[in-house]
Structure formats: C-alpha cells, structure tokens
Design an enzyme around this catalytic site. Structure first.
Site, PDB file in Angstrom:
ATOM      1  CB  SER A 335      48.991  34.175  35.367  1.00 27.89           C
ATOM      2  OG  SER A 335      48.785  35.556  35.575  1.00 27.89           O
ATOM      3  CG  ASP A 336      43.187  36.744  37.881  1.00 28.56           C
ATOM      4  OD1 ASP A 336      42.345  36.233  37.121  1.00 28.56           O
ATOM      5  OD2 ASP A 336      42.969  37.767  38.552  1.00 28.56           O
ATOM      6  CE  LYS A 337      40.549  38.249  31.121  1.00 30.24           C
ATOM      7  NZ  LYS A 337      40.364  39.724  31.253  1.00 30.24           N
ATOM      8  CB  THR A 651      49.163  35.072  39.992  1.00 29.09           C
ATOM      9  OG1 THR A 651      48.288  35.079  38.862  1.00 29.09           O
ATOM     10  CG2 THR A 651      50.539  34.632  39.554  1.00 29.09           C
ATOM     11  CG  ASP A 653      42.543  39.724  41.816  1.00 31.32           C
ATOM     12  OD1 ASP A 653      41.816  38.708  41.770  1.00 31.32           O
ATOM     13  OD2 ASP A 653      42.461  40.640  40.972  1.00 31.32           O
TER      14      ASP A 653
END
Length: 922
Positions: A335-337, A651, A653
């Site tokens: 996961s991205d943070k 994940t 963005d």
C-alpha cells in the site's frame, strides 16, 4: 517506439551539475537558444513527446479472445447440439461464447490506456526564452538547452535543471508519492539522491504550486523521468490472474478426462460388450454432452459480475472482471501511504513548551479536538503559553480553512499552514476575529534560504480593556527550529506563560530530536512585542530579541478505519506492506501506528537498488516498510514477492505507481486523487481513496471465490451423475441408454440457467476473514472436492439409474423410465442446491433452508420447467418424455432426498472430525 538510451546526453545525472556546468554542457545561457539552433536540435533529439507503442488491430484482439479451452468446450457442445438439431441450445451456447469473448476484448488494452494517460500528462504549451525574447511555443518543440519560464499553476513541460528560482514549490506527488509540495533550490544534489531529494530539478508532468523559476531543459520525450516510467510500463507483463490460471488448468484437465472416459466407454461397449459401433457413437455423444460444463463460463461471469456490484457498494469500482476474485486471494497488500493509509491532511499532534508536552486530539482538517497534558484535558486559560502558540500559528499564516456545502473541511494553501489553522480553531480562535483584533500590517514570506516566515500585527483587543487605542505591536515568526532558536533570547516559562529564563537550547534540541523520531515534522514558533524600525518589516527586525513559544509536531495521521482494516487483514493472514516515497522516519512512525513493520527497520529505495534479486526476495518478504521508493523499486518489490509465490495487490495514485500497479496480480488505484495513468493501469479503483475499502473488497472477493467453488461443487456432480448413468447402461448392456443426448442437454440447460445462478447471490459466510489465504498454487479442485464430487455423483447415479432400471424392468415404456430418470436427476439437483449453499455448515436450519430467496425462486422456476417438460405435448415429442403419476413423483422426491441427506451426512462427519477449517483454504 523511441527507447531510452542511458548513454545519451539527455540521460546524464544533471542534478549533480552546477548551473554553470549545465550551461556549458548544453551550450546555452539565460537568453536561451537561437531559433536556428533550436530547429537543429529538434531534428537531432526528436519531438518532446512519448511515442505510441505498436498495437494489435481490433480484429486480432477479438479473435485472440476465443483461444480458451472452456470456450472450445462450449463451441464443441454447440456443434453437438447443432448436429442433433437443437438449435435453441446451440444459440444459447454460442451466445455465451460471444459474450465471454466480448468481455475479454473490452477489458484488454488496459496497458495501452495507461500509456495514453501518461502521454496526456505532458504540458501542451511552454514559455521559453529564445534569442533573448520570451514566447509561448508548442511544448513538443522543446529541445535540450531551451530555457523555460515557470509560474504558479504551470505543468512542467520537460525535465529542467533550475537556473533561477523564487520560492518555487512543485507538487511531485505523481512521480514520488510525497504528500507535500517540494521547495526547490539551486544547489546540487548527490549522485545517488532519490528523485524527491533532487532539489535543483523540476520534472516533466509535475505541477508548480507556488513561486516562479527558470530552468534549462536537460531531457525531453522518452528521456524524461516520465518517459522512463512510460518505458517501464511498456515492458511490464501484466500476466494473468490466479483464478484464470486455475480455470485454465481445470479446463485442460477436465477436457482430457472427458476424452479418456469417452474413448474407454466406446471401446468397452464396442469391443467387450459387442454393441454396434453406431449405437456406441450415440452413447459417447451423450456421455460427452453430459460431461462438458457448458454453463461454467457463463455462470462464472454472473458470479463475478455480482461481485462487481457488491464491491461497488464498498466504494471499489472493478475495471477488470477477474480482479473481483483475485483481490480475495491476495496474500500480500503493498500500500501507498499518503491518502490511502493516511488522511492526506496534515495535523498538529504535539505542542512542546518549556517544561510541558501537550498532546492534541483530532485528525485532519475538521476543527474538533482537545488539548491534554499527561492524559488529562487542559484548559487554555490555565496555560497561556499554549493559547499564545495557537494564536501565533493562526496569525503567522497565509492558508485558509474552508468548509464546502457538503460539510467537508479543506485547506487552501500550504498543508502545514493548514494544520496550524486547525490547531487555532481547536483552541477556539477564528480567523475573522483575529484579523479584526490583530490586523496584519506587514510580512516577510517564507523563503528557503531563510527558512522562516514573519508577520507584524497590532493587538487592538486591548482597546476594549482601556488601552490608548494605538494597539500593541507584535511580531510572530515560525520556521525551522534551528533557525528560530537563533532568533530567541528567552523562552516562555510555564506555568504562567511569561517570558523569563534564557533559552535552554539543549532541552529544545532534545525535544526536536524526540519529536522528529516519532515521524513528526517540527516547526518552531516565537514572538516579540516590538514594531519594525522603519515603515516596513525588514530582515533586520527579526534577527534576534524573540521569546521562544513552542515547537509543534505535525504529521499526516493514519485513518482510524485504516488501522482497523490493517488489523483485519492481519487476522486474515494477509501481510500489509507500506511502500512510499516519503522519508523513512515518517514511514516508520505511521507504520507503527498502523501495526505495520513494528520492531523492524525501514528499507529505503537506495538500499533496494543495491540488492540483487535473491536478496530482494528475502528482504521483500521480511520487511514491511519501504521508503523513498522510485517506480523501479516498487516494480522490483512486486516482482520479488510474486517470484516468492505471493499473490500481490498493489495500491497507488501516481504515475510512479503505474508500472507496479500493472505488474501486480491486482492493481488498486485511488479514484479521488489518483492520476489517470494510475487508474488506467489498475484493475480496481477506490472512489474514497481509503485502505478500509480494500479490506472490505477483499472480503467480497473471498466470498466470490467461495461462490465459484460452491457452483463447481454443485455443477460437477450433475455432469458426473449423468456420465455415470450413461456408463452404467453400457456396463449392464441394457440395449438402451437411460438418458438421450437431447435429455442430457435439457438437464444441463435447466440446472445451469436456473439453479446455478442462485449461488451467485450467496453472501460471504461468517468468519471468512478469519481464514488464512488459500495457497497461491492451489488447484480449483482439491482432493477433498474430488471426493465430494465423486460421492454426490454416485448418489445421483444411484437415485437416477435406479429409478430408470426398476421402471424399465417392471414393464414401463422406455419413455416413462427416461422421464423418471430426468426428473430424478433434476430433483436431486434442487435438493443439492440447498446443501451447496454452504460447503461445510449444515443446511438443516431456517437460514440454511430459506436464507437465499433467489435459490427458492430458481427452484420454483425449475419445477415449472420440469412440469412443462413432463406434461406438455410439444416437449414430449421433442424430448421423448411422458406423464408421471403421484407414486412416481414420490419416488422422484425420494431420489432427491437421498442426495440431500447423503451430502449433509458427509458435511457432519467433516465438522465432527474438525477438518472444515483446514479444508476451507484449499
């Protein structure tokens, strides 16, 4: 396509070059290139755009969708039905083939769309200096050596080495994942500096959010950092999903088994039993028709589509149908943070005063929270140093805190300043009141070389308390702690909040270190009651004489729901790893709050770059926090985990996430703040950018896989029972077949088109997130499932063939005996559907019998179809059926109950032996 050449002049480490050296290497200057030289370089280097990759034509893409073993089986079944003259069945089968092929055709091209989205990030126009004149040109004509002028709001058109800068701040989140705009400066960086630490560079596709600058173009088109990611994405093989791999293996295995059984049955009847070859051929046709699971692709699509609907309610939009199930099979989530695990809203969590450390509750931009000291709430009236700190943060500030029509709070301006506004609001201050009572008369804006901001105010609130009306002058400063310390002579003494003792520099430096170690960004605030020496506030007015107020610790806090979601993933046996472009200290601090990577070090992208593939596989599995990660690092981490046999969800963005999103088994993009490149590369898009939605979608994905297993366990015994009935007739040399090919196809059509659909509407069973993930290489049919299919197939064969044999031997016509057999098999399927609603739990309960309304509706529909089959003259003529009396229907009911209670008894034995939990993840 133009490929990146790492030996080309454009690929040099320009962040290590001084301005003078860059100008010398590219033979340019502040006035830019001449038009003639620019044209010459355009011919040499090519246009500043990303070339489109070669694509397959639509026809080839469509034809390739038919290369699927299950579709071959369905087309084979369609040919058989056509030879038998059952054109309706043929039309239904071919329609299912075409629908499946069209779904694959429409979903293909995900990578091409992602590449197109990246190409769309390049700025269409650029402002340049050529021959000393500023002009706007088409950005595709930029060349190395051009001098580009940047202003707030511009998209950077190419990779630039900055030549001059005035308060330039660039949003690089799309490339680095870093949550805050980057303050740029002209000093060089180390050669191994990560992208986010190259202060003197501005990269194509990023956005200027504040200030102005000029820069020398050092890379264009495919040679930019954006082009490098584009090249990475082109080379990434997205692979296939675990479900499609399982279905492929299952289809090949089943096709081989059907062929072997068909050949053996033909030889057995022809050579051993002496049956005529022509009759045995018809028997084999019936056997093959009975064994082909022609309903599987269509029902699988229905189950996946139903999962899409459920995930949409959980704010997860599925772009690629098989990803519904894949998300349920993941073993690792990378996961991205920023914005996914955290709120992407900077928040003051700590205020350090002289002798006291206050905690501040609340998260994000909602102005609600309390101040506490040692766990006890404090009243700001009793802690004036705390109240004055909040006031200073509000006044020395250029941001705005706004609430939209839907009640959501947001910040206009710098996120860090926004955090100070929210702190003031929690202290009961309002911007409007302060602007009236403490009007700002002048300010020194923040500049990177000075590292502070200062504002000059008059306190007119004292007028209401008997002042002379002129107001008291105040100067507030905020900035980097070490810079603020240099300005201060004294510090506030708590309690009381009065200036007193000299600054205890050792204490403050210790508190800076302690606060930063918790992953918080630290700012210092100070004041002095004085006015400028002249009419305006000058740097000489803020050199010294200040009183140190406090330090504030600011962080982008984790989402509360993300904390619970990570815990749920851990309980489900899923490893959660944080891969971020942010600094290691911040990543570790957030990870600790989320229970990610506690007690383990954070590994940086620079360290990943030094590892070979074998070492990276070991580290990728053991370490859970990765910081300052570039697109290559993220891609390598995903590949390393997959090489270890993990099913990986990624994940992201930003554009920097697109290669890893495409390579992961399931890519999850952020819909709210995600770039178009990330969304196009992903399989699933979250509309709320929330990690908790991933956990909910995993639950739905596991439910989808359970429903697929339930359908296969429901479907295969029908095919197996039909095949065993045909084989039993051959073994006993009856001279007639118990089921004709047309009757077999009728049974398959009725049970698949009605009964099987009901299992798509089963909800996820309780405790589904308490299981460990199924092994990535597990077969769709475990040995236990093969046992159950065999058991139920035998029970169906006993009930069906038994009724046929008894009726036929007792003098009934072959049409009547076959009608009994068809109805017995369908009745057994109806009862077995109820049992199949749960693989291990009992169905002998109200919920088990009546909990799925769709199942009851499909059973009723199936009964109507069987009555139609049995009593309508047209159907009797077409399928060779005949009417049944009451006794015969009771016998048919008994065959169904035999299968139901036999299946329930087997489930009871499994539960009693304690095998259910272990078998559930196979």
């Amino acid at each position: 396509m133009m490929h990146r050449d790492d030996n080309a002049p454009q690929s040099r480490p320009w962040h290590t070059f001084s301005v003078e050296k860059t100008q010398l290497e590219l033979q340019t200057g502040p006035d830019g290139l001449s038009n003639t030289e620019a044209q010459s370089r355009l011919t040499r280097y090519g246009p500043n755009r990303l070339a489109e990759p070669a694509r397959r034509g639509p026809l080839m893409r469509l034809l390739s969708q038919f290369h699927n073993v299950l579709l071959y089986a369905m087309m084979g079944a369609a040919v058989i039905t056509a030879l038998l003259g059952h054109w309706l069945d043929t039309a239904v089968l071919m329609a299912a083939v075409v629908v499946n092929a069209l779904i694959g055709f429409l979903q293909e091209g995900k990578a091409e769309s992602a590449l197109a989205a990246i190409r769309g990030m390049l700025a269409p126009h650029a402002t340049v200096m050529r021959e000393g004149t500023r002009s706007e040109i088409d950005a595709t004509t930029l060349v190395p050596g051009d001098v580009v002028v940047l202003a707030s709001g511009d998209r950077v058109p190419a990779d630039l080495r900055l030549l001059a800068s005035r308060e330039l701040r660039v949003d690089e989140a799309a490339l680095t994942g870093e949550s805050e705009p980057v303050q740029k400066e002209l000093t060089t960086a180390k050669e191994d500096a990560s992208l986010g630490d190259r202060w003197c560079m501005a990269y194509a596709g990023t956005v200027v959010v504040y200030g102005q600058a000029t820069g020398i173009v050092v890379a264009t088109g495919a040679h930019t950092e954006l082009g490098r990611i584009n090249h990475l994405l082109t080379d990434v093989d997205s692979g296939t999903t675990p479900l499609l791999r399982q279905i492929d293996r299952f289809g090949h295995g089943l096709a081989g088994a059907i062929a072997v059984v068909a050949v053996l049955t033909f030889l057995l009847g022809w050579l051993w039993r002496g049956e005529p070859a022509g009759e045995m051929f018809l028997v084999v046709v019936a056997l093959v028709a009975s064994a082909i699971p022609e309903g599987l692709p269509a029902i699988m699509t229905v189950i996946l589509a139903r999962g899409v609907q459920r995930m949409a309610r959980e704010k997860a939009i599925v772009r690629r149908l098989p990803a519904v199930e894949t998300l349920g099979s993941v073993t690792v989530i990378c996961s991205d943070k920023t914005g996914t695990l955290t709120r992407n809203e900077m928040t003051v969590q700590r205020v350090v005063a002289a002798g006291h450390v206050y905690d501040v509750s609340g998260a994000g931009y909602v102005p609600e929270g309390r101040f506490s000291l040692d766990g006890a709430d404090v009243d700001l009236f009793g802690h004036p140093e705390l109240a004055l700190t909040a006031r200073a943060g509000e006044l020395c500030n250029d941001a705005r805190l706004l609430q939209d029509t839907e009640g959501h709070w947001r910040i206009e301006g710098d996120p860090t300043e926004g955090a100070l506004l929210v702190l003031g609001a929690k202290a009961g201050l309002t911007r409007e009141t302060l602007q009236t009572q403490w009007p700002r008369l002048d300010a020194i804006p923040f500049e990177s070389q000075h590292r502070f901001m200062a504002t000059y105010h008059l306190d007119k609130a004292e007028n209401a308390n008997g002042g002379d009306g002129s107001g008291t002058p105040w100067i507030f400063v905020k900035g980097a702690p070490e810079r603020i310390f240099e300005m201060c002579r004294t510090q506030i003494v708590a309690p009381g909040g009065q200036p007193g003792a000299p600054v205890d520099i050792d204490y403050w430096r210790r508190m800076v270190t302690d606060t930063a170690a918790q992953g918080l960004r630290v700012l210092g605030l100070a004041y002095k009651q004085a006015k400028p020496a002249g009419d305006r506030l000058e740097f000489s007015d803020v050199e010294d004489g200040f009183t140190l107020l406090a330090l504030v610790g600011i962080i982008d806090p984790p989402r509360p729901e993300a904390i619970a979601a990570v815990a749920e993933c851990h309980r489900a046996g899923i490893r959660v790893k944080m891969i971020t472009g942010d600094h290691a200290e911040t990543a570790k601090a957030i990870g600790a709050q989320l229970d990610i990577g506690i007690g383990k070090p954070a590994v940086t992208g620079a360290e990943v770059a030094l590892m070979d593939d074998a070492e990276l596989r070991r580290v990728a599995l053991d370490i859970d926090v990765f910081a300052r990660a570039s697109p290559e690092h993220k891609l390598r981490l995903v590949q390393a985990l997959q090489d270890d046999g993990q099913v990986v969800a990624m994940t992201g963005d930003g554009v920097n996430d697109a290669p890893a999103l495409k390579r992961a088994d399931v890519g999850v993009a952020m819909g709210f703040k995600g770039t178009e490149a990330a969304k196009e590369a992903a399989d699933i898009v979250l509309t709320d950018d929330n990690f908790a939605s991933i956990a909910k979608a995993v639950r739905q994905g596991r439910g989808v896989y359970d429903n697929l297993k339930k359908f296969i366990l429901f479907m295969l015994p029908t095919n197996g029972g039909e095949a065993l009935v045909v084989i039993a007739g051959v073994m006993l040399s009856l001279g007639v077949v118990a089921l004709t090919p047309a009757q077999v196809l009728w049974i398959n059509m009725v049970t698949s088109s009605t009964l099987g659909i009901a299992l798509a509407f089963e909800r996820a069973e309780p405790g589904i997130m308490d299981r460990t993930p199924r092994p990535p290489g597990a077969s769709l049919l475990s040995w236990f499932f093969i046992w159950r299919v065999t058991l139920v197939s035998i029970l169906m064969m006993i009930g069906t063939f038994g009724l046929f044999y008894l009726e036929w031997r007792n003098g009934a016509s072959v049409e009547a005996a076959r009608t009994m057999a068809v109805n017995a098999l369908v009745m057994a399927e109806m009862f077995y559907l109820i049992s199949s609603r749960s693989i291990f739990a009992t169905s002998l309960s109200w919920q088990g019998l009546f909990g799925n309304r769709v199942a009851l509706i499909t059973i009723a529909a199936c009964l109507v179809l069987q009555l139609f089959y049995t009593y309508v003259p047209f159907m009797q003529t077409t399928f060779g059926s005949s009417p049944l009396n009451g006794r015969e229907w009771l016998e048919v009911l008994g065959a169904g109950l035999l299968v139901f209670f036999g299946a329930e008894l087997e489930k009871w034995v499994v539960r009693r032996a304690g095998w259910a939990e272990r078998l559930a993840v196979q």
